[in-house]
Enzyme design. Structure first.
Site, PDB file in Angstrom:
ATOM      1  CD  GLU A  36      -3.071  -1.018   2.211  1.00  0.00           C
ATOM      2  OE1 GLU A  36      -4.095  -1.397   2.175  1.00  0.00           O
ATOM      3  OE2 GLU A  36      -2.649  -0.353   3.616  1.00  0.00           O
TER       4      GLU A  36
ATOM      5  CB  CYS B 205       1.000   6.510  11.762  1.00  0.00           C
ATOM      6  SG  CYS B 205       2.070   7.977  10.913  1.00  0.00           S
TER       7      CYS B 205
ATOM      8  CB  SER C 273       9.985   6.267   9.356  1.00  0.00           C
ATOM      9  OG  SER C 273       9.699   5.783  10.645  1.00  0.00           O
TER      10      SER C 273
ATOM     11  CB  CYS D   3       5.619  -2.561  16.043  1.00  0.00           C
ATOM     12  SG  CYS D   3       7.770  -2.044  15.678  1.00  0.00           S
TER      13      CYS D   3
END
Length: 338
Positions: free
Chosen positions: A86, A331, A184, A111
Site C-alpha cells: 500500500e 500511521c 523512518s 511492533c
C-alpha cells in the site's frame, strides 16, 4: 540492477549513442509514456530490446484498489509475483502533495501496535517497486513535493533501499532533493550509519515509542537487537555530522506509555545527548486503531500534558496532526488488505 541501469546497459549493448538514455528518461518522466513500445523517440530496436528485458510496462506495480477520503488516497498495488503493498497520497489544504510509500511486503519487526507487523512478512521490495509507487503518481501528472518511507516495512532492512534512494535523488530521473525525503526506521543501526555517510541530507525519523529498554522491547521486539542507547548514539552521531534535525516518533498509547512518569523518563533520556539536543525533535502521534492491536488512544488532555512536560524540559516537541484514519491510511494501519 534497477530498470534505469538496464536501460543504460541495453543502449550500450546495442551500440547506440548515450543520448538515447536521456530520451528514454524524458519519455518516462516528462512525457509520462507508460510502455516501452510507445516511446516513439527511440529506435525500434531499442524499444523491442527494452520490452524483452523489462516487460513492456514501465511500471512494476499495478493499482488493484483505491480508498479515498477528503485529504488522503490509499492505493493497493499488486506486484508481479502476486504480492500486495500500500501507498498513501496526502493532499494538504495549501496544495502540498506528500506520499507515503512501502519498502517491504509486510514487515518482520512485529511492533505490537502496527497492523503491518501483524500481517507478517513476505519479502523486501526491489528498488523499482519502491520508486514505481511514486512514478505511478508522477505519471498521473501529480507533483511529488515530498515522500516518506513510512509505509509497509522497515526500509533499512530492505537490501535495495539505498538503490531506491539513489534513483529518487538522481537529477535525471525523479530529481528529488534529499530534504524532501524522510526515512523512518525502528532503529537499524548499520542502516542509520550508512545514511549518515551516503545520504546526509535525507531526513531521518526514529520510532521511539517508549523511554526504557524494557518497555520498548515489549512493544517493539527489535529493541532486543538494537537497544535504545545504541540507536540514540548512532542518531546523535548522525545529527552532529549532518547538522540535520532527527525526528523521534512517539505513538501515544492510552495507559501504556503516556503518563507523567513516561514524559519525565523521555526527557531524561534525550537530555543525555546535550551536544545534539537542539537537533532532536519529538513528534507525539495519536494511536490509530487496528483490528489486531488491543490498545486505545491517549485522550487529548493527556497528550497535551505530555507535550508540555517535554517542552518544559527543553525538548523540541509537537503533536502531529493526522488524517486518513477513516480509510485505514494513517500511521500503523497499512496491511495490504483487499
Amino acid at each position: 540492477m534497477t530498470k534505469y541501469e538496464v536501460i543504460r546497459q541495453t543502449i550500450r549493448d546495442l551500440g547506440l549513442p548515450d543520448y538515447r538514455y536521456d530520451q528514454a528518461l524524458d519519455a518516462i518522466f516528462k512525457q509520462r509514456v507508460k510502455s516501452y513500445s510507445d516511446m516513439r523517440a527511440l529506435p525500434t530496436s531499442l524499444r523491442s530490446a527494452l520490452a524483452e528485458r523489462l516487460g513492456d510496462s514501465v511500471l512494476t506495480v499495478a493499482p488493484a484498489a483505491v480508498k479515498r477520503s477528503q485529504q488522503a488516497e490509499k492505493l493497493l498495488f499488486g506486484l508481479a509475483d502476486g504480492g500486495r503493498i500500500e501507498a498513501v497520497a496526502l493532499r494538504y489544504k495549501r496544495g502540498w502533495r506528500s506520499y507515503c510509500i512501502s519498502s517491504q511486503c509486510g514487515c518482520a519487526c512485529g511492533c505490537k501496535f502496527c497492523a503491518t507487523g501483524a500481517s507478517g512478512f513476505a519479502r523486501s521490495l526491489t528498488a523499482d517497486e519502491m520508486t514505481d509507487q511514486l512514478l505511478y503518481f508522477r505519471m498521473r501528472g501529480e507533483p511529488l513535493d515530498s515522500v516518506s518511507f513510512m509505509g509497509m516495512g522497515e526500509p533499512l532492512n530492505a537490501p535495495e533501499f539505498f538503490d531506491a534512494l539513489a534513483t529518487l535523488t538522481d537529477p535525471r530521473s525523479f530529481g528529488l532533493s534529499g530534504r524532501r525525503i524522510t526515512v523512518s526506521t525502528v532503529g537499524v543501526v548499520p542502516g542509520i550509519k550508512r545514511m549518515t555517510r551516503e545520504f546526509p541530507s535525507v531526513n531521518l525519523a526514529f520510532s521511539l515509542h517508549a523511554p526504557t529498554d524494557g518497555q520498548r522491547a515489549e512493544l517493539m521486539p527489535v529493541n532486543r537487537k538494537y537497544p535504545l542507547e545504541t540507536v540514540l548514539d548512532a542518531l546523535a552521531e548522525h545529527a552532529l555530522t549532518t547538522r540535520r534535525r532527527v525526528f523521534l516518533a512517539y505513538v501515544m498509547l492510552g495507559g501504556i506509555n503516556d503518563t507523567a512518569e513516561h514524559a519525565r523518563a523521555t526527557a531524561a533520556l534525550l537530555r543525555r545527548y546535550k551536544a545534539c539536543l537542539p537537533l532532536l525533535h519529538v513528534d507525539l502521534i495519536p494511536y490509530n486503531a487496528t483490528e489486531h492491536a488491543q490498545f486505545r488512544a491517549s485522550d487529548r488532555r493527556t497528550v497535551e500534558l505530555f507535550s508540555r512536560m517535554l517542552a518544559r524540559s527543553g525538548i523540541s516537541v509537537a503533536v502531529r496532526s493526522q488524517f486518513g484514519a477513516d480509510i485505514d491510511a494513517a500511521c500503523g494501519q497499512l496491511a495490504a488488505r483487499t
